[in-house]
Design a protein around this motif. Structure first.
Motif, PDB file in Angstrom:
ATOM      1  N   GLY A   1     -29.451  -4.079 -80.629  1.00 39.14           N
ATOM      2  CA  GLY A   1     -29.235  -3.063 -81.652  1.00 39.14           C
ATOM      3  C   GLY A   1     -28.081  -2.170 -81.281  1.00 39.14           C
ATOM      4  O   GLY A   1     -27.404  -2.369 -80.259  1.00 39.14           O
ATOM      5  N   ASN A   2     -27.863  -1.138 -82.114  1.00 34.25           N
ATOM      6  CA  ASN A   2     -26.695  -0.279 -81.881  1.00 34.25           C
ATOM      7  C   ASN A   2     -26.894   0.657 -80.695  1.00 34.25           C
ATOM      8  O   ASN A   2     -25.951   1.323 -80.271  1.00 34.25           O
ATOM      9  CB  ASN A   2     -26.365   0.525 -83.141  1.00 34.25           C
ATOM     10  CG  ASN A   2     -27.481   1.500 -83.521  1.00 34.25           C
ATOM     11  OD1 ASN A   2     -28.609   1.376 -83.054  1.00 34.25           O
ATOM     12  ND2 ASN A   2     -27.165   2.458 -84.371  1.00 34.25           N
ATOM     13  N   THR A   3     -28.100   0.742 -80.160  1.00 34.40           N
ATOM     14  CA  THR A   3     -28.328   1.574 -78.977  1.00 34.40           C
ATOM     15  C   THR A   3     -28.609   0.746 -77.728  1.00 34.40           C
ATOM     16  O   THR A   3     -29.043   1.291 -76.712  1.00 34.40           O
ATOM     17  CB  THR A   3     -29.520   2.533 -79.213  1.00 34.40           C
ATOM     18  OG1 THR A   3     -30.685   1.758 -79.513  1.00 34.40           O
ATOM     19  CG2 THR A   3     -29.235   3.482 -80.365  1.00 34.40           C
ATOM     20  N   SER A   4     -28.380  -0.553 -77.779  1.00 36.94           N
ATOM     21  CA  SER A   4     -28.640  -1.399 -76.611  1.00 36.94           C
ATOM     22  C   SER A   4     -27.721  -1.013 -75.449  1.00 36.94           C
ATOM     23  O   SER A   4     -26.524  -0.820 -75.636  1.00 36.94           O
ATOM     24  CB  SER A   4     -28.431  -2.877 -76.966  1.00 36.94           C
ATOM     25  OG  SER A   4     -29.382  -3.304 -77.916  1.00 36.94           O
ATOM     26  N   MET A   5     -28.298  -0.913 -74.281  1.00 33.78           N
ATOM     27  CA  MET A   5     -27.545  -0.530 -73.089  1.00 33.78           C
ATOM     28  C   MET A   5     -26.693  -1.693 -72.586  1.00 33.78           C
ATOM     29  O   MET A   5     -27.132  -2.841 -72.598  1.00 33.78           O
ATOM     30  CB  MET A   5     -28.520  -0.094 -71.984  1.00 33.78           C
ATOM     31  CG  MET A   5     -27.856   0.359 -70.702  1.00 33.78           C
ATOM     32  SD  MET A   5     -26.930   1.892 -70.893  1.00 33.78           S
ATOM     33  CE  MET A   5     -28.298   3.051 -71.057  1.00 33.78           C
ATOM     34  N   GLU A   6     -25.465  -1.394 -72.143  1.00 29.65           N
ATOM     35  CA  GLU A   6     -24.598  -2.432 -71.625  1.00 29.65           C
ATOM     36  C   GLU A   6     -25.200  -3.046 -70.366  1.00 29.65           C
ATOM     37  O   GLU A   6     -25.941  -2.400 -69.625  1.00 29.65           O
ATOM     38  CB  GLU A   6     -23.195  -1.902 -71.352  1.00 29.65           C
ATOM     39  CG  GLU A   6     -23.099  -0.778 -70.375  1.00 29.65           C
ATOM     40  CD  GLU A   6     -23.109   0.602 -71.022  1.00 29.65           C
ATOM     41  OE1 GLU A   6     -22.430   1.506 -70.495  1.00 29.65           O
ATOM     42  OE2 GLU A   6     -23.818   0.784 -72.034  1.00 29.65           O
ATOM     43  N   ALA A   7     -24.857  -4.310 -70.126  1.00 26.36           N
ATOM     44  CA  ALA A   7     -25.520  -5.091 -69.090  1.00 26.36           C
ATOM     45  C   ALA A   7     -25.329  -4.496 -67.691  1.00 26.36           C
ATOM     46  O   ALA A   7     -26.283  -4.433 -66.902  1.00 26.36           O
ATOM     47  CB  ALA A   7     -25.005  -6.533 -69.118  1.00 26.36           C
ATOM     48  N   GLU A   8     -24.124  -4.077 -67.357  1.00 22.95           N
ATOM     49  CA  GLU A   8     -23.864  -3.593 -66.001  1.00 22.95           C
ATOM     50  C   GLU A   8     -24.715  -2.368 -65.683  1.00 22.95           C
ATOM     51  O   GLU A   8     -25.310  -2.265 -64.606  1.00 22.95           O
ATOM     52  CB  GLU A   8     -22.386  -3.266 -65.827  1.00 22.95           C
ATOM     53  CG  GLU A   8     -22.003  -2.909 -64.401  1.00 22.95           C
ATOM     54  CD  GLU A   8     -20.497  -2.834 -64.209  1.00 22.95           C
ATOM     55  OE1 GLU A   8     -20.058  -2.844 -63.045  1.00 22.95           O
ATOM     56  OE2 GLU A   8     -19.762  -2.764 -65.217  1.00 22.95           O
ATOM     57  N   ILE A   9     -24.811  -1.443 -66.638  1.00 22.36           N
ATOM     58  CA  ILE A   9     -25.606  -0.238 -66.420  1.00 22.36           C
ATOM     59  C   ILE A   9     -27.090  -0.583 -66.340  1.00 22.36           C
ATOM     60  O   ILE A   9     -27.841  -0.033 -65.523  1.00 22.36           O
ATOM     61  CB  ILE A   9     -25.340   0.785 -67.531  1.00 22.36           C
ATOM     62  CG1 ILE A   9     -23.897   1.305 -67.440  1.00 22.36           C
ATOM     63  CG2 ILE A   9     -26.317   1.942 -67.432  1.00 22.36           C
ATOM     64  CD1 ILE A   9     -23.612   2.097 -66.189  1.00 22.36           C
ATOM     65  N   SER A  10     -27.545  -1.522 -67.173  1.00 26.22           N
ATOM     66  CA  SER A  10     -28.953  -1.932 -67.129  1.00 26.22           C
ATOM     67  C   SER A  10     -29.306  -2.498 -65.760  1.00 26.22           C
ATOM     68  O   SER A  10     -30.392  -2.230 -65.220  1.00 26.22           O
ATOM     69  CB  SER A  10     -29.231  -2.979 -68.205  1.00 26.22           C
ATOM     70  OG  SER A  10     -29.041  -2.451 -69.501  1.00 26.22           O
TER      71      SER A  10
END
Length: 469
Positions: A196-205
Motif C-alpha cells: 500500500g501507500n504506507t508500506s515501509m521500504e525493504a532496507e528500513i524494514s
C-alpha cells in the motif's frame, strides 16, 4: 584469547543506524562488542577488535549495512606505514604464499584511482611473494587495499602524488561479503504481491527487524501492521508474528485471501504469521502480559495516513433511551473514530509495550520529529518506569526526520493492563537547567513530535515566520 582487528566496509546508506545494528546482532549471537568511538558514521570503514573470526562472519551474514569484512593486516596514513605494518603481520598471510590463487583489488573513497595507479599500488606489494596463480573470477584469497581521502569530490589520483593527504589506507584479506544486504532486493516493495501507500521500504524494514533481535522461536507483535512490511522481514529471520490494526482493510485487501497472507506466502513465511486481528490498541483484547519478545511497528503519524482511535470527535448529548429496534439491513456497524495525536500515541505505545513484553524485550518504532526543534529531552515524554532507551537513530529528510527508537523493558516487574483513558498526562517537561534550579516559571518544553501532522502540512513554519497578520 588475543583479539584480531577486522575491517568493516559499510554501505553508504543510513549511517546513523550502523552502530545500533552492530550492537544488536552481537547481542543476538551472544558475543561482546566494544565499539565506543571506533565507528565514525561519516566514514565508510570501521575497525573492530574481536576474539573470534566467526563473530565477524556472523555480523556480515546478518547486518544489512555491511558490504564486506576483511582481516586487517595494516592501516596507515601513508603507504610507508602500511607496508611496514604489513611486513610485521607476515604471520597472518605467509601461509597463503606457496600455492594459493589470489586477486588484488584497489578501491578509493572520495576519489577515483586510475588503472595505471592501481597497477602501481599492487606491484608495491610484490614483496609478499605470492606464488599461486592470479584468478580474477574465483580466487581462494582476495587482498583489498582501500584508500580514503577526506572530501575528495571524486578526485582522480593518477600517481602516488598526494599520499600525504590520505586520511587512511587499509589493507587486508577478504573474509566474507555481506550476505544480508541482497535481502533488500528480495523484499523490494515494487516486487511484492501486496503493498500500500504506507508500506515501509525493504532496507528500513530489515534494519528494524535486526533491532528486535528476531530469530527462530521468538514471538513478535506489530500493533499497526498495515500491509505487513515488518512482518515479512522478522518472519524471514525465524520469528513468529502476530499483527493487528484498527483498519482491517489494510491487512485484508480486496481478494478472498488476506493481502498480508498472500505476500507472506510469496516470501515463504506464511506459516510464521500466526494471526491478524482488527482492533484499536486502546481497546485491546490482551488480558495477559509478558507475551512477546519484541514489538515492532511504524505508527501512523499523519503524512500519508493519520492515526485514529475509537471514539467520537464530539461526544453526543445523552438522549432518553429508546427501546431497541430490529435492524432491517445487513450493513456492518462501523464504530466511530477520532484523531490520535502522535505524542499521546507514542506514550501509550510505550505503556502497552511495558505490559506486553517479556523482561528484556524490545520495542522498536519510528518517531517523526522536526529536526531543528528536537532535543534528547523529547524521549522523556514517552518513557515510563521500567523502560530504557538503548538506540536512537535518525533518518534525515531535511526539515524533518524520523527516529528509529529502540526501548528495552529493563524490569521483571509485572504491570496491570493499561487503561489508556485514565492514564494521566505525562508531567510537563521543562528546560533542564531551569528545572535543576527549581524554577517553576521556566518555559514548558514541547516535544518536537507533538502535533507533527499539523507542523508537516504547515511546512514546519514557526509562528514568527507567519509575518504580520
Amino acid at each position: 584469547m588475543p583479539s584480531q582487528q577486522y575491517l568493516i566496509v559499510f554501505a553508504q546508506a543510513h549511517e546513523d543506524f550502523r552502530v545500533p545494528e552492530l550492537l544488536s546482532i552481537a547481542e543476538l549471537y551472544g558475543f561482546p562488542l566494544n565499539i565506543e568511538n571506533d565507528i565514525d558514521p561519516s566514514r565508510p570503514f570501521g575497525v573492530l577488535d574481536l576474539e573470534k573470526e566467526e563473530h565477524v562472519r556472523l555480523l556480515a551474514r546478518r547486518c544489512i549495512l555491511i558490504k564486506s569484512v576483511y582481516e586487517l593486516y595494516a592501516k596507515g596514513c601513508t603507504y610507508e606505514d602500511v607496508h611496514r605494518q604489513n611486513r610485521a603481520s607476515r604471520h597472518l598471510w605467509e601461509k597463503y604464499i606457496p600455492n594459493t590463487s589470489f586477486k588484488f583489488v584497489v578501491n578509493g573513497y572520495n576519489h577515483s584511482i586510475s588503472k595505471a595507479r592501481q597497477r602501481q599500488v599492487i606491484e608495491d606489494f610484490s614483496y609478499m611473494g605470492f606464488m599461486g596463480t592470479i584468478d580474477l573470477l574465483n580466487p581462494e584469497v582476495t587482498l583489498g587495499c582501500f584508500e580514503e581521502y577526506p572530501n575528495g569530490h571524486r578526485t582522480v589520483r593518477l600517481e602516488h602524488k598526494g599520499a600525504s593527504e590520505f586520511r587512511d589506507v587499509f589493507f587486508g584479506r577478504l573474509l566474507e561479503q555481506g550476505s544480508a544486504r541482497p535481502l533488500i532486493q528480495t523484499f523490494d516493495v515494487k516486487k511484492r504481491q501486496y503493498f500500500g501507500n504506507t508500506s515501509m521500504e525493504a532496507e528500513i524494514s530489515l534494519l528494524m527487524a535486526n533491532q528486535t533481535l528476531a530469530s527462530p522461536g521468538k514471538l513478535i507483535y506489530d500493533p499497526f501492521i498495515g500491509t505487513g512490511s515488518m512482518a515479512y522481514t522478522t518472519a524471514h529471520f525465524g520469528a513468529f508474528v502476530f499483527g493487528s490494526d484498527i483498519d482491517g482493510r489494510q491487512m485484508r485487501g480486496k481478494e478472498a485471501q488476506p493481502g498480508i497472507m498472500r505476500a507472506a506466502a510469496q516470501y515463504g513465511v506464511r506459516q510464521r504469521i500466526l494471526d491478524l486481528c482488527t482492533f484499536d490498541i486502546t481497546r485491546n483484547p490482551w488480558r495477559c502480559g509478558g507475551l512477546f519478545d519484541a514489538i515492532i511497528t511504524d505508527p501512523p503519524y499523519g503524512v500519508r495516513a493519520g492515526a485514529k482511535r475509537l471514539g467520537r470527535k464530539k461526544e453526543r448529548v445523552a438522549d432518553s433511551p429508546l427501546p431497541p429496534q430490529p435492524r432491517t439491513d445487513v450493513q456492518q456497524y462501523v464504530p466511530p473514530t477520532k484523531p490520535y495525536e502522535l505524542s499521546a500515541l507514542a506514550a501509550d505505545l510505550v505503556i502497552l509495550a511495558r505490559y506486553l513484553l517479556k523482561p528484556g524485550g524490545r520495542l522498536v518504532f519510528f518517531l517523526p520529529t522536526v529536526i531543528d526543534e528536537y532535543k534528547e529531552l523529547d524521549l522523556d515524554s514517552v518513557l515510563c518506569d521500567g523502560m530504557q532507551v538503548i538506540a536512537n537513530s535518525l533518518q534525515d529528510f531535511g526539515a524533518w526526520g524520523r527516529r528509529l527508537i529502540t526501548i528495552r523493558k529493563a524490569t521483571s516487574r509485572s504491570y496491570p493492563p493499561p487503561t489508556f483513558d485514565s492514564q494521566p498526562v505525562p508531567p510537563a517537561l521543562r528546560d533542564g537547567d531551569a528545572e535543576r534550579e527549581g524554577n517553576p516559571s521556566s518555559p514548558i518544553h514541547v516535544p518536537a513530535h507533538r502535533d507533527f501532522r499539523e507542523k508537516y502540512f504547515q511546512g514546519f513554519k514557526k509562528p514568527s515566520d507567519a509575518g504580520p497578520s
